[in-house]
Write a protein that holds these residues in place. Structure first.
Motif, PDB file in Angstrom:
ATOM      1  N   ILE A  98       3.254  10.244  -5.380  1.00 42.93           N
ATOM      2  CA  ILE A  98       3.882   8.977  -5.163  1.00 42.93           C
ATOM      3  C   ILE A  98       5.051   8.971  -6.179  1.00 42.93           C
ATOM      4  CG2 ILE A  98       3.696   6.315  -5.172  1.00 42.93           C
ATOM      5  CD1 ILE A  98       1.172   6.831  -3.626  1.00 42.93           C
ATOM      6  N   ARG A  99       4.869   9.305  -7.296  1.00 41.31           N
ATOM      7  CA  ARG A  99       5.696   9.258  -8.582  1.00 41.31           C
ATOM      8  C   ARG A  99       7.106  10.042  -8.169  1.00 41.31           C
ATOM      9  NH1 ARG A  99       4.249   8.217 -13.771  1.00 41.31           N
ATOM     10  NH2 ARG A  99       3.255   6.454 -12.614  1.00 41.31           N
ATOM     11  N   ASP A 100       7.058  11.048  -7.318  1.00 44.56           N
ATOM     12  CA  ASP A 100       8.368  11.524  -7.090  1.00 44.56           C
ATOM     13  C   ASP A 100       9.336  10.620  -6.365  1.00 44.56           C
ATOM     14  OD1 ASP A 100       7.893  14.256  -7.831  1.00 44.56           O
ATOM     15  OD2 ASP A 100       6.209  14.352  -6.225  1.00 44.56           O
TER      16      ASP A 100
ATOM     17  N   SER B 192       0.913  -1.167  -0.051  1.00 49.14           N
ATOM     18  CA  SER B 192       0.099  -0.082   0.047  1.00 49.14           C
ATOM     19  C   SER B 192       0.860   1.424  -0.059  1.00 49.14           C
ATOM     20  CB  SER B 192      -0.925   0.092   1.293  1.00 49.14           C
ATOM     21  OG  SER B 192      -0.112   0.070   2.337  1.00 49.14           O
ATOM     22  N   GLY B 193       0.333   2.457  -0.329  1.00 49.75           N
ATOM     23  CA  GLY B 193       0.863   3.765  -0.408  1.00 49.75           C
ATOM     24  C   GLY B 193       2.199   3.857  -1.124  1.00 49.75           C
ATOM     25  N   ILE B 194       2.956   4.623  -0.420  1.00 51.58           N
ATOM     26  CA  ILE B 194       4.475   5.086  -1.079  1.00 51.58           C
ATOM     27  C   ILE B 194       5.079   3.541  -1.628  1.00 51.58           C
ATOM     28  CG2 ILE B 194       6.622   5.875  -0.761  1.00 51.58           C
ATOM     29  CD1 ILE B 194       5.196   8.140   0.976  1.00 51.58           C
ATOM     30  N   CYS B 195       4.996   2.676  -0.637  1.00 47.60           N
ATOM     31  CA  CYS B 195       5.799   1.626  -0.892  1.00 47.60           C
ATOM     32  C   CYS B 195       5.193   0.691  -2.020  1.00 47.60           C
ATOM     33  CB  CYS B 195       6.059   0.793   0.477  1.00 47.60           C
ATOM     34  SG  CYS B 195       6.932   1.450   1.600  1.00 47.60           S
ATOM     35  N   LYS B 196       3.988   0.683  -2.083  1.00 47.00           N
ATOM     36  CA  LYS B 196       3.344  -0.038  -3.393  1.00 47.00           C
ATOM     37  C   LYS B 196       3.616   0.617  -4.697  1.00 47.00           C
ATOM     38  CE  LYS B 196      -0.943  -1.535  -5.298  1.00 47.00           C
ATOM     39  NZ  LYS B 196      -2.108  -0.577  -5.841  1.00 47.00           N
ATOM     40  N   GLY B 197       3.970   1.958  -4.624  1.00 47.75           N
ATOM     41  CA  GLY B 197       4.300   2.908  -5.776  1.00 47.75           C
ATOM     42  C   GLY B 197       5.809   2.299  -6.101  1.00 47.75           C
ATOM     43  N   MET B 198       6.362   2.237  -5.237  1.00 48.63           N
ATOM     44  CA  MET B 198       8.109   2.069  -5.280  1.00 48.63           C
ATOM     45  C   MET B 198       8.267   0.746  -5.755  1.00 48.63           C
ATOM     46  SD  MET B 198       9.431   3.456  -1.536  1.00 48.63           S
ATOM     47  CE  MET B 198      11.249   3.453  -1.576  1.00 48.63           C
TER      48      MET B 198
ATOM     49  N   PRO C 287       5.494  15.660   2.545  1.00 54.57           N
ATOM     50  CA  PRO C 287       4.084  15.247   2.297  1.00 54.57           C
ATOM     51  C   PRO C 287       3.640  14.757   0.955  1.00 54.57           C
ATOM     52  CG  PRO C 287       4.309  17.740   2.927  1.00 54.57           C
ATOM     53  CD  PRO C 287       5.786  16.881   2.703  1.00 54.57           C
ATOM     54  N   ILE C 288       3.079  13.695   0.985  1.00 57.55           N
ATOM     55  CA  ILE C 288       2.631  12.901  -0.424  1.00 57.55           C
ATOM     56  C   ILE C 288       1.281  12.822  -0.282  1.00 57.55           C
ATOM     57  CG2 ILE C 288       2.939  11.079  -1.823  1.00 57.55           C
ATOM     58  CD1 ILE C 288       5.676  12.335  -1.421  1.00 57.55           C
ATOM     59  N   GLY C 289       0.712  13.862  -1.310  1.00 60.03           N
ATOM     60  CA  GLY C 289      -0.784  14.146  -1.395  1.00 60.03           C
ATOM     61  C   GLY C 289      -1.673  12.873  -1.291  1.00 60.03           C
ATOM     62  N   GLU C 290      -1.429  11.963  -1.958  1.00 64.85           N
ATOM     63  CA  GLU C 290      -2.458  10.683  -2.075  1.00 64.85           C
ATOM     64  C   GLU C 290      -2.164   9.562  -1.473  1.00 64.85           C
ATOM     65  OE1 GLU C 290       0.735  10.970  -5.071  1.00 64.85           O
ATOM     66  OE2 GLU C 290      -0.571  10.047  -6.524  1.00 64.85           O
TER      67      GLU C 290
END
Ligand code: COA
Length: 285
Positions: free
Chosen positions: A227-229, A24-30, A195-198
């Motif tokens: 998250i893309r950042d 989930s979240g940032i780590c899912k994007g990574m 701060p990551i908005g999504e």
């Protein structure tokens, strides 16, 4: 812009990523970014139902190999087992992302003893447990470790003493591992999202009366993160683009840590603990 427009598709071809918190979240994007660039991934979290759904989504959308394993980073035996299953399935670990974390807002005086310990155990001890369990395989593959951190402890952040202390420890561990594991050609770095908005974290940790637009205006780059950042930073740190970089903690926070003021206002009771109106002061004199 898609990561594929900046990095080549195959920069992580043949690599296996082991990502705690990867469902989930940032780590899912990574995780997704690494999959899109040729890696296979193992995602770890406590709740298998949610994790398995995320893995299925990634397989369908990206067409890459993903293994979901339910494990608690606080329990060394869980993580050792997850590493064994990874080696059985994929035969190697090249990239470790320590992303599992817990956070919420609580003043120190209302934070329970167990709550403080829980966050330290997930963020800091979980990073130690997972890194130690992966070490023999990272040594074999001359791998990389990416520890997900936060900028909370650079100055101080209201109501997040637990996460501040945990992430300060994580940053110390990043440097210690980079120093000790450098001769094995294992690179260890941190990535610090602002701060990551999504994300759920953004919603949970932002004050209710401050909008995303207000927060954006307080950021030096005038926007909250995406998250893309963090995906771009992950591809940089996981690939040979950063082959001479170890022990660094990469801030990807739009300049947030440069600001001296917390986003959260002090409550009135803290600002005015006693009545200091001229009338009262005058009466005392
Ligand atoms: N405020 C104050 N205390 C809290 C809390 C909150 N929002 N959430 C949990 N706690 C306390 C619990 O009350 C408990 O302490 P107690 O037994 O003394 O009452 C202690 O923390 C452990 O909570 P518990 O829910 O049993 O632990 P857990 O291991 O299941 O999960 C978290 C703890 C923090 C990880 C959980 O809140 C969570 O799953 N959060 C979602 C993930 C998340 O927050 N990610 C990061 C986003 S920034």
């Amino acid at each position: 812009m898609a990561t594929e427009q900046i990095f080549k598709n195959n920069i992580l071809k043949g690599k296996v990523a082991f990502v705690t918190g990867g469902g989930s979240g940032i780590c899912k994007g990574m995780t997704e970014a690494m999959l899109r660039h040729g890696a296979k991934a193992v995602i770890i979290s406590r709740r298998f139902d949610k994790l398995d759904k995320a893995a299925e989504e990634m397989r369908k959308e990206i067409g890459a190999e993903v293994l979901a394993i339910a494990a608690d980073v606080r329990k060394p035996e869980d993580i050792i087992k997850a590493v064994e299953l990874t080696i059985e399935k994929f035969g190697r670990i090249d990239i470790l992302v320590n992303g599992a974390a817990g956070n919420f807002l609580s003043a120190i005086e209302t934070l329970s003893y167990r709550a403080f310990r829980t966050v330290i155990e997930i963020d800091l001890i979980g990073t130690f447990n997972t890194s130690k369990a992966c070490f023999p395989h990272l040594k074999k593959s001359k791998g990389v470790v990416i520890n997900v951190s936060a900028n909370l402890h650079y100055q101080a952040t209201l109501y997040q003493s637990h996460a501040m202390a945990a992430k300060a420890g994580v940053d110390a561990l990043t440097r210690a591992m980079a120093l000790e594991w450098g001769p094995h050609q294992i690179r260890v770095n941190g990535v610090t999202p602002g701060p990551i908005g999504e994300t759920v974290g953004f919603a949970k940790l932002s004050p209710v009366d401050v909008s995303k637009e207000d927060i954006s205006r307080r950021m030096p780059l005038q926007r909250v993160g995406k998250i893309r950042d963090i995906e771009y930073a992950t591809l940089y740190l996981a690939s040979d683009a950063s082959s001479f970089v170890t022990g660094t903690i990469l801030l990807v926070d739009g300049g947030d840590a440069l600001r001296k003021h917390s986003i959260l206002p002090y409550p009135e009771s803290v600002l005015n603990p006693f009545d200091s109106s001229p009338k009262k002061v005058g009466a005392k004199l």
